[in-house]
Design an enzyme around this catalytic site. Structure first.
Site: not given
Lengths: 238, 238
Positions: A55, A89, A91, A133, A173, A204
């Site tokens: 994203r 999420c 983003t 992010t 991640k 995030c």
């Protein structure tokens, strides 16, 4: 839920962004649902598609538009019987305006829910620090939603955003859970509290996985928890 | 997965039995998938229906047959694009013979995978202790699968099964995470190791949530981990 009035909503989770955050979100949703036995919990369908293009890369004009993947996920959830959609999420919320008309189901907006949650902390809360992010920061999602309720958003400077925040998010991640993840995130948070942030938004879904609340001197707001509570309220399982 | 050969399987998880075990299973699946970034993880669809009637009650002839609910879940997963089905509930495996022909997708059999896993520990492993629901014990699922690979199953006596094992499992389902959960389970496990169990199978997905491995003197086998590893192998994400 008291057993006599079972929840009628079927929760649809548009996940996979990333998969660890999806697992964490569902864990929080289950933990925050006040069921005493299985049958008092919420029917939930989760579409976890980790192949959705990044994203942040899309928002920075460096990668493909994830919109078709998100619409496909909404279709799967709708056909599976979901009655509302949650997207754990931050983003991806930048793409909600592009999908909401075509999703066919209401989307419970995580960032809008965070704004409402912060207003409930009282009028003395005027300044929130944001760890998110680069895509979420550039898209202005929190800035816009929080401005509507009169709360200013403090952002990390460019160096901290790149070297501390994004480094920490990408480490989560990649499956890292050590101090190598938490320390850069905590440093970025402290820079914001030094400038007056009264809360830190872990904006995030990976951040609360890497940053323990006790590592910072102000409350850490976990949008996943706020979203899970909103789903429990809306589903009648309270 | 090396990035050049993306996994082609879509994992279908028939969950909700219970919801906390489903969340825990997906967390383990994500953690055991060797992806370095989101896009290397497995596409997964989860149908978490906590309203499936209690499996143990059905096996004891005291409650409705969950088969229609399980078949409905298989249909949802199939229509959502799943290519195989995993069921992170030991007791529900008693109903696999009733659904496998009509599921329309291969079911990766958790208990069969545990049997294979135990054979890989070497020929000196002859006796496994089982902590599981009364339904799983009565259905003989582990006894049958492990007999085929030459491993005996030791079971708790009737009192320990009722007062320690089921008490611990129901406490986890009710959201308890304290010593009140772990102690009865650990006592039941010690009774089995005293009688010669060389491993303890945490044969209900709730048990590893309540019983820490360090509380018992032999290895604790978590069927959810064994099943997650089997899915990763079959999906090509290794």
């Amino acid at each position: 839920m008291d057993g006599s009035s079972p929840a009628t909503q079927v929760i649809g989770i548009l996940g996979g962004m990333g998969p660890a955050a999806t697992a964490d979100f569902y864990t929080k949703l289950v933990a925050l649902t006040p069921g005493r036995r299985d049958q008092e919990h919420l029917k939930t369908v989760i579409w976890s598609d980790p192949t959705v293009p990044d994203r942040t890369e899309a928002l920075l004009g460096r990668g493909p538009d994830p919109t078709p993947w998100l619409l496909n996920g909404c279709r799967v959830l709708r056909e599976a019987g979901a009655t509302l959609i949650a997207i754990p999420c931050n983003t991806a919320h930048a793409f909600v305006p592009r999908i909401s008309d075509r999703a066919g189901l209401p989307i419970v907006h995580m960032i809008g829910e965070v704004a409402q949650h912060l207003t409930r902390r009282g009028p003395s809360l005027r300044t929130a620090g944001l760890l998110a992010t680069t895509g979420t920061v550039r898209a202005g999602l929190y800035q816009e939603c929080l401005a509507r309720v009169g709360i200013d958003v403090l952002l990390p400077d460019r160096t901290s955003q790149a070297n501390e925040v994004m480094t920490g998010i990408l480490a989560v991640k990649a499956g890292k859970r050590s101090d190598a993840v938490g320390e850069p995130l905590a440093r970025a948070a402290h820079r914001l509290t030094d400038r007056g942030a009264q809360v830190i938004i872990g904006g995030c879904t990976e951040i609360p996985l890497g940053l323990p609340p006790q590592a910072i001197p102000v409350p850490l707001i976990d949008p996943a928890v706020v979203l899970a509570r909103a789903l429990v309220r809306r589903s009648g399982a309270r």
